[in-house]
Design an enzyme around this catalytic site. Structure first.
Site: not given
Lengths: 262, 384
Positions: A94, A216, A244
């Site tokens: 991320s 996502d 995610h």
């Protein structure tokens, strides 16, 4: 306090080449618990908590320094230097994909390869760019974060944070992996979701692997494609995994993709 | 236990799922809604067809959607269950319904994730209450912060104010002192003129000038006294152990009578009155009280001064006729620069009564005022 205890750095594995795992916004280094062990045979595996997350030193949280991602990238460079990381592999989930990118620009010899899991150089839509969110939606998120304080209690925090050497004390507490001081969480969320690193993508010198999930909401496929196009020589692998956090929901797929890349 | 009862329990299970006072939701490993109960459909105003097969994230507000990805889903994977999580569920019309969620994973025997089950409870009041608490805490923090800043600002301002006041008093003291010299020079000049042959007009002018000099000297004395009170913590007095006060009082009465011939001033005092005091200051005290009586008393009516010993105290009173002093004015009478409703020509600096009360204080005494329809009396009493 040393860099290693500030970021609660954990080193394991028997290899010589370093593989550094960085968690994203939300939880802590436990995000890598199903992935990192797979590389312990061949790498020196390094995991850490960003300052403000997990069992990092909360006293080290400086709102000014961590107002943007560079503050976190500087910490990563310090960790790499403290552990003598050269030509290693960086794996960032991320927002940490961009943190690793910034660190590699600052210390070009530290990482030969970057693995970006669900990266996004900018979350907010812009002229001709689709990041997936509007500015007001990000404001809504920041407001909503105040409504959840999973396992966080100001009264309990000192006992938990002050006992990094007694992990059993912390583990007893449900939700401890994602426990964050709500103020710090908001601050990190702001730094994350208002970041814009689109111009930094093309500066990358290291080999890069993008792991894109098929569904996502935080980093949609077109954002992964944008990253891929902006970084010539990068590899894009679309995972079957949805959501995610493939590092938790589909660790085997993630391990296989990383292994194939390195 | 009868069979009928057992059958009823069994029949109720389906109904319990559908109409339980909470929402039920099952989500596949891929994040798709597989099953939900009627309660949730009722709350959200959505149809079953609309929900089944939709992605769980589409049911969430944007904040909840991101939170689900960054916190809730990872926690579920790591510990298998999560409780007491705030989520905003979107109704059919897009309205946010504040909820509290518990969630648990359902896995197959070989550990494969089958569903994530959610129990949702309406939590509007609770969430509102939590918002209020957070707002109250933020307010308290903010107030504490601004309170401290305000305190510091006030304290700085107060210090500045004090410093300015001291400087002002010092300035007044120096100015008063320096004004005395030129005034004394003018006075000696007038003395010289007096010895010359002057025409009747010249005589008149000199007389007026002498009056003006007396008034100027008095004003200077007053501001000097005020500066001394402010800077020295009180007016200075020089006590005499046995001062014959009678002649002093008589002299002051005569002087004031000369200045103000319209009001008859009477003095009632025992001829041989000896007390321990600063006679010059007591004379000044009487002079100021008389000045006040002349200014504010009804013109033409007598002003009575009496002095004597009463119950171990020296008591001096000045009484005049005229309008009573309003209640409002009473409270401020002895403050410096306070001036009552005097006619413009009579206005001085407003220091007379203040200085008189300071002289009283320096003698361990006090001046009180009482006012009625018929008369106003200022009474100075000091213990002997």
């Amino acid at each position: 306090m040393s860099v290693l205890s500030r970021n609660h750095v954990q080193v394991s594995g028997s290899g010589t080449r370093a593989m550094v795992f960085a968690h994203g916004f939300g939880c802590d280094q436990n995000m890598w618990r199903f992935v990192a062990p797979a590389f312990e045979a061949d790498f020196r595996v390094i995991a850490f908590d960003h300052v403000g997350a997990g069992r990092s030193d909360l006293a080290a949280f400086d709102p000014g320094k961590y107002a943007n991602l560079q503050g976190y990238a500087d910490d990563l460079v310090e960790i790499g230097e403290a552990l003598g990381v050269h030509h290693g592999v960086f794996v960032g989930h991320s927002v940490s994909a961009m943190i690793g990118l910034l660190a590699s620009l600052k210390a070009p010899d530290m990482f030969d390869a970057l693995v970006m899991v669900g990266p996004s150089p900018r979350y907010i839509d812009d002229d001709g760019y689709r990041g997936g969110f509007s500015e007001s939606q990000i404001e809504e998120l920041l407001e909503f974060l105040a409504d959840n304080h999973l396992g966080w209690s100001a009264a309990m925090a000192p006992a938990i944070m002050g006992n990094a050497d007694r992990p059993e004390l912390a583990e007893e507490l449900t939700n401890s992996f994602c426990r964050t001081d709500p103020e710090i969480a908001r601050h990190f969320a702001r730094a994350t979701f208002t970041s814009d690193n689109r111009d930094d993508l093309r500066k990358v010198a290291a080999r890069t692997l993008i792991l894109q999930c098929s569904e996502d909401v935080i980093a949609p496929p077109e954002v992964g494609a944008f990253c891929h196009a902006a970084m010539p020589g990068s590899e894009l692998v679309t995972l079957k995994a949805t959501g995610h956090c493939p590092n938790l929901s589909a660790p085997d797929e993630v391990v296989a993709a990383i292994r194939a890349f390195v | 236990m009868s069979d009928a009862f057992a059958t009823n329990v069994h029949e109720d299970l389906e109904d319990l799922y559908e109409t339980a006072p909470c929402g039920y939701l099952s989500v596949t490993a891929d994040g798709v809604i597989a099953k939900c109960n009627q309660t949730l459909l009722t709350w959200t105003g959505r149809s079953r067809d609309e929900l089944i097969g939709a992605r769980f994230s589409t049911l969430l507000s944007i904040g909840s959607r991101i939170y689900n990805e960054t916190h809730l889903a990872p926690l579920l994977r790591m510990q298998g269950h999560v409780s007491e999580v705030a989520l905003d569920i979107l109704s059919h019309g897009g309205i946010k319904l504040p909820m509290l969620a518990n969630a648990a994973e359902k896995r197959s025997d070989d550990g494969k994730l089958l569903f994530t089950r959610f129990t949702l409870l309406e939590a509007s009041d609770r969430r509102r209450y939590e918002h209020d608490l957070i707002a109250a805490r933020d307010n308290a923090v903010e107030r504490a912060r601004s309170g401290k800043a305000l305190e510091a600002a006030i304290s700085t301002e107060l210090e500045d104010e004090r410093a300015t006041a001291t400087l002002r008093d010092q300035f007044i003291a120096v100015l008063g002192h320096d004004l005395r010299n030129p005034l004394a020079a003018i006075e000696s000049g007038l003395h010289l003129l007096r010895k010359e042959e002057l025409g009747s007009r010249g005589e008149r002018v000199v007389e007026l000038m002498e009056g003006s000099i007396r008034r100027a000297a008095r004003l200077i004395d007053d501001v000097m006294d005020l500066a001394r009170i402010r800077l020295g913590g009180g007016i200075g007095i020089h006590r005499s152990r046995r001062a014959s006060i009678g002649p002093t009082l008589r002299q002051v009465v005569n002087e004031m009578q000369a200045i103000s011939p319209t009001s008859a001033i009477t003095l009632d005092a025992p001829p041989a009155l000896e007390i321990e005091c600063d006679p010059a200051r007591i004379g000044q005290l009487l002079s100021n009280l008389l000045g006040n009586a002349i200014t504010h008393g009804a013109p033409g009516y007598p002003i009575r001064v009496s002095a004597g010993i009463d119950a171990g105290e020296f008591v001096l009173t000045v009484t005049n006729s005229g309008d009573p002093i309003p209640e409002q004015t009473m409270r401020h009478l002895f403050q410096p620069f306070f001036r009552g409703a005097a006619r413009p020509s009579q206005q001085g600096l407003g220091l007379g009564l203040h200085i008189a009360s300071e002289i009283a204080k320096a003698h361990g005494g006090v001046i009180t005022a009482s006012s009625a329809e018929s008369a106003t009396t200022f009474r100075f009493a000091m213990p002997l």
